[in-house]
Design a protein around this motif. Sequence first.
Motif, PDB file in Angstrom:
ATOM      1  N   LEU A 123       0.820  -1.214   0.000  1.00  0.00           N
ATOM      2  CA  LEU A 123       0.000   0.000   0.000  1.00  0.00           C
ATOM      3  C   LEU A 123       0.853   1.263   0.000  1.00  0.00           C
ATOM      4  O   LEU A 123       0.474   2.288  -0.595  1.00  0.00           O
ATOM      5  CB  LEU A 123      -0.927   0.005   1.224  1.00  0.00           C
ATOM      6  N   TRP A 143      -5.141  -1.940  -6.145  1.00  0.00           N
ATOM      7  CA  TRP A 143      -4.604  -0.723  -5.551  1.00  0.00           C
ATOM      8  C   TRP A 143      -4.009   0.196  -6.602  1.00  0.00           C
ATOM      9  O   TRP A 143      -4.104   1.422  -6.505  1.00  0.00           O
ATOM     10  CB  TRP A 143      -3.586  -1.065  -4.473  1.00  0.00           C
ATOM     11  N   THR A 159      -5.563   4.927   2.689  1.00  0.00           N
ATOM     12  CA  THR A 159      -4.474   4.000   3.045  1.00  0.00           C
ATOM     13  C   THR A 159      -4.418   3.799   4.555  1.00  0.00           C
ATOM     14  O   THR A 159      -4.294   2.664   5.044  1.00  0.00           O
ATOM     15  CB  THR A 159      -3.133   4.540   2.538  1.00  0.00           C
TER      16      THR A 159
END
Length: 350
Positions: A123, A143, A159
């Motif tokens: 992430l 993502w 996030t």
Amino acid sequence: MSIALPYPAPLPPSLAFRLPAPVGLTGYRPHPQAEEIEERSDAWAREHLAGLYPSGAALEEFLLRRAAVWPCMSYPSADCEALLLFCQWNQYWFMLDDRSAYDDISTDAQRARRTYGAIRALLRGRGPQAQLPPLLEPLAGLWERMGAGMPTGLRERFTASTEDLLDGFEAEAALRANPDNGVDTLVEARRKASGVWMCTTFAEWGLGIDLSDEFAQPALADAARLAGEQMIYHNEILSFRKEYFSGDTMNLVAAWAGPDLKDLQEAVDRAHTAATHAEVAFVALRERILATPLGRRPGVAAYLAELGHLMAGCLRYEYLVPRYHGLGHIWNGNMSGTVVLTPDRTLFAG
């Protein structure tokens, strides 16, 4: 007070409690293209999640539990393509939630930290992106598509909310390994592992807005918090059957009811009261915000309206789906009265 782990054996053939009616102050409105979006999301899952299940039949059983439908029931004003991505995102996280509860990761705190650490690195764009393990490949693709469409401030908050979910999964793994940490620790773990903070943040992206500056004002953050709490406490009630009969102790109703469940009705009432208080407070705060300069800033009124629909849609989903009430479950529309739980099915007897 420690958490009972595992539940006493043998489990009773059925349980029952009285469920008060939800207060129902926010309106339920599904997305107008809900059916099409759910079908497209399931098609994505068949392509991208198949390798994470032992067989095609196991994947199809997962899809029958309808993880993709709740965003379609909860964000009526969302952009269709953004909503489709979030449905796919939601399917991935429900798959991971199941693994976190029932696979060996559920009680192996070290393995949980490694797994969730790798997801955090993905992430945040840290670490090698080539040759990802199979578990992370679908997430990486999602993502890349989602993050590219988010403004910087919104992406950072989304996030952080996803990392909060991972913190909750990790805390639950630690609790399964050491239930003596107690119910207070479980409350905090459940607040994070529920994933509701991702959901309140997605409402902005679905609407095509970024309220990062507005969230510097405590009132808007409080509104999102209250919406999240309403969803958490209703979910603890309506997911209890699934978790109890599958042996998953990460549930506040189970913890509050005690090892022999003698306080089950009291635990249900406690969770329902908390959900009701949160919803009443949310509606009152929403009205106050709308009467201030903050409420007149672009996007704020639409966001607060979408949060209300999110609360109502998430609750309706929790009555509807086989994920919580057993394969073959068809909800009869009752939202209150006697609820009978068996290993195979929930009956909303009314």
